[in-house]
Design an enzyme around this catalytic site. Structure first.
Site, PDB file in Angstrom:
ATOM      1  CG  HIS A 170      44.158  50.724  43.412  1.00 53.05           C
ATOM      2  ND1 HIS A 170      44.496  49.516  42.847  1.00 53.05           N
ATOM      3  CD2 HIS A 170      43.845  50.465  44.705  1.00 53.05           C
ATOM      4  CE1 HIS A 170      44.393  48.566  43.772  1.00 53.05           C
ATOM      5  NE2 HIS A 170      44.005  49.115  44.910  1.00 53.05           N
ATOM      6  CE  LYS A 230      48.799  45.889  45.323  1.00 51.33           C
ATOM      7  NZ  LYS A 230      47.928  45.041  46.088  1.00 51.33           N
ATOM      8  CG  ASP A 263      51.334  43.927  48.008  1.00 52.93           C
ATOM      9  OD1 ASP A 263      51.050  44.290  49.168  1.00 52.93           O
ATOM     10  OD2 ASP A 263      50.467  43.650  47.157  1.00 52.93           O
ATOM     11  CB  SER A 297      49.430  46.672  50.250  1.00 50.69           C
ATOM     12  OG  SER A 297      48.772  45.844  49.341  1.00 50.69           O
ATOM     13  NE  ARG A 315      48.410  43.606  55.159  1.00 55.26           N
ATOM     14  CZ  ARG A 315      47.949  44.420  54.206  1.00 55.26           C
ATOM     15  NH1 ARG A 315      48.549  44.475  53.027  1.00 55.26           N
ATOM     16  NH2 ARG A 315      46.930  45.194  54.431  1.00 55.26           N
TER      17      ARG A 315
HETATM   18  N1  URA Z   1      44.163  46.447  48.433  1.00 54.09           N
HETATM   19  C1  URA Z   1      45.473  46.116  48.334  1.00 54.09           C
HETATM   20  O1  URA Z   1      46.016  46.020  47.243  1.00 54.09           O
HETATM   21  N2  URA Z   1      46.173  45.920  49.484  1.00 54.09           N
HETATM   22  C2  URA Z   1      45.618  46.025  50.694  1.00 54.09           C
HETATM   23  O2  URA Z   1      46.312  45.845  51.683  1.00 54.09           O
HETATM   24  C3  URA Z   1      44.257  46.354  50.785  1.00 54.09           C
HETATM   25  C4  URA Z   1      43.543  46.569  49.627  1.00 54.09           C
END
Ligand code: URA
Length: 442
Positions: free
Chosen positions: A82, A187, A161, A183, A168
């Protein structure tokens, strides 16, 4: 338990226990907590922070707010990667075929771009026919077929999320390290990975603008991994300037093909090979091998043409179209509308990632809001990067739009204004930034 007490406790710097965090997550997920209380809580977290334990509890609760992908019927260590996002970040489409060609199953769930950062899903959707909606029940089939898959995050993966992120975004609470860490990691954990390699970008074109905050984010995510029993490696990379020479969806895929065919800018290769070797290091393939040996093995996959072949297999496996020469068929064609030439000789001292990302977005390559439709052909080619010597009259950058629905002349003018701002040329030599700032393992 009630939400007001939780908000007040966090506002006053208290530490929440697991039950309180689970109460919050389930109330967000089933919508029993109103948005104004969620927003107040997020702001309290932004100011007062969270301990490692609170962050891990939040992550685990969010990862369980929807379905957890069960990849256990796919043999081998499933390593996910990621990136915290950046401009010109085309690492995934190059890295997946390299790692998969070692027999490592790669299930990659990616996002779409928003604002100045691009998204991997959009890049793959610039290929004619490529389908990114892969149902989890089809994961095994796709892995059996070509060893990798590239899908969009489904609505039932960490839905808490998704809801929190949207709030947010409109309450000024995105830049909180515990919220970003939970966050991302929720995932990744819900995606079913056994081990995770994270590219934490750092610089103007990234969430983390300085190395101290990038390091703190890295430390948090490694700590969550430890508490969740998943090995995590963080590669901290520079986002002072865009990665590579192309920014924009089809343009970046051109660069992907070029790198997979053995060409391309050194900065892209360096980040890809570092990330790929760190992924291999977390699997059996990496046992007893040094990082240098793993990087050389990854490079060999490009040199031999195997990675490019695997890239074609991924495209075909997901319904995409290929030309007879194995390169993708794209949904549009970038048309160059303007090239800007250096007005003085010297050395490029700035090619600011954020400003280039914003200019590319103005040309139509990115979304201002989630509903915007992207112009796949739009973007920018950077002929010169930081440290490059440039002579007066030499090409500096070229701007592109697609053929289908190009932006207005006003938007092009605004983009041009930004691009002129992004570049600076100095009289004395400039050292280019290191692409890899640090690698941190759990
Ligand atoms: N990427 C994400 O998935 N969440 C965040 O809060 C910031 C970047």
């Amino acid at each position: 338990m009630n939400m007001l007490e939780l908000i007040e406790k966090k506002r006053d710097g208290g530490v929440l226990d697991r039950e309180e965090i689970e109460f919050f997550v389930s109330g967000v997920t089933d919508r029993s907590i109103p948005d104004y209380q969620i927003s107040a809580f997020l702001m309290a977290v932004l100011w007062k922070g969270m301990t490692d334990q609170e962050t891990a509890d939040l992550t685990i609760a969010m990862s369980r707010s929807g379905k957890i992908c069960d990849l256990s019927d796919i043999p081998g260590t499933k390593v996910d990667k990621h990136s915290t996002g950046g401009v010109g970040d085309k690492v995934t489409p190059i890295l997946l075929p390299i790692v998969a060609s070692f027999g490592i199953p790669c299930v990659k769930l990616s996002g779409r771009g928003l604002g100045f950062t691009g998204g991997t899903i959009d890049k793959f959707e610039s290929i004619e026919g490529f389908n990114t909606s892969v149902d989890p029940s089809d994961f095994k089939n796709k892995i059996d077929k070509c060893g990798m898959l590239l899908g969009g995050q489904t609505a039932d993966l960490a839905p808490c999320d998704k809801y929190l992120y949207a709030l947010r975004d409109v309450t000024g609470t995105v830049p909180s390290i515990p919220l970003i860490a939970s966050s991302i990691m929720s995932k990744k954990i819900a995606g079913g990975a056994d081990a995770i390699v994270l590219d934490v970008t750092c610089g103007s074109g990234a969430f983390m603008k300085d190395t101290d905050s990038a390091k703190e984010l890295a430390r948090r995510m490694i700590s969550i991994g430890k508490l969740a029993g998943k090995p995590v490696t963080v590669v901290m990379s520079s986002m002072k300037q865009p990665l590579g020479e192309m920014v924009g969806n089809i343009l970046e895929m051109y660069e992907v093909v070029s790198v997979l065919q053995g060409h391309g800018k050194e900065d892209v290769k360096k980040v890809v090979l570092t990330m790929a070797s760190e992924m291999l290091a977390l699997t059996d393939v990496g046992k007893g091998k040094t990082k240098q040996e793993l990087m050389a093995a990854c490079e060999e996959k490009i040199r031999s043409g195997e990675a490019f072949e695997r890239f074609g297999e991924l495209i075909l496996s997901q319904g995409g179209m290929l030309q007879p020469d194995g390169t993708p068929v794209f949904v549009d064609r970038p048309v160059d509308i303007m090239t800007v030439y250096a007005d003085k000789s010297g050395y490029v001292s700035s090619c600011d990632a954020l400003t280039v990302g914003e200019a590319s977005c103005l040309l139509g390559a990115g979304r201002m809001t989630k509903e915007d439709v992207i112009d796949m052909g739009a973007g920018i080619r950077l002929h010169k990067k930081i440290g490059d010597k440039v002579s007066r009259g030499e090409e500096l950058f070229t701007m592109y739009v697609g053929t289908k629905n190009p932006v207005s002349d006003d938007r092009v003018d605004e983009a041009l204004f930004k691009m002129n701002d992004a570049y600076e040329i100095s009289d004395s030599p400039v050292t280019p930034p290191d692409e890899i700032l640090e690698v941190i393992s759990s």
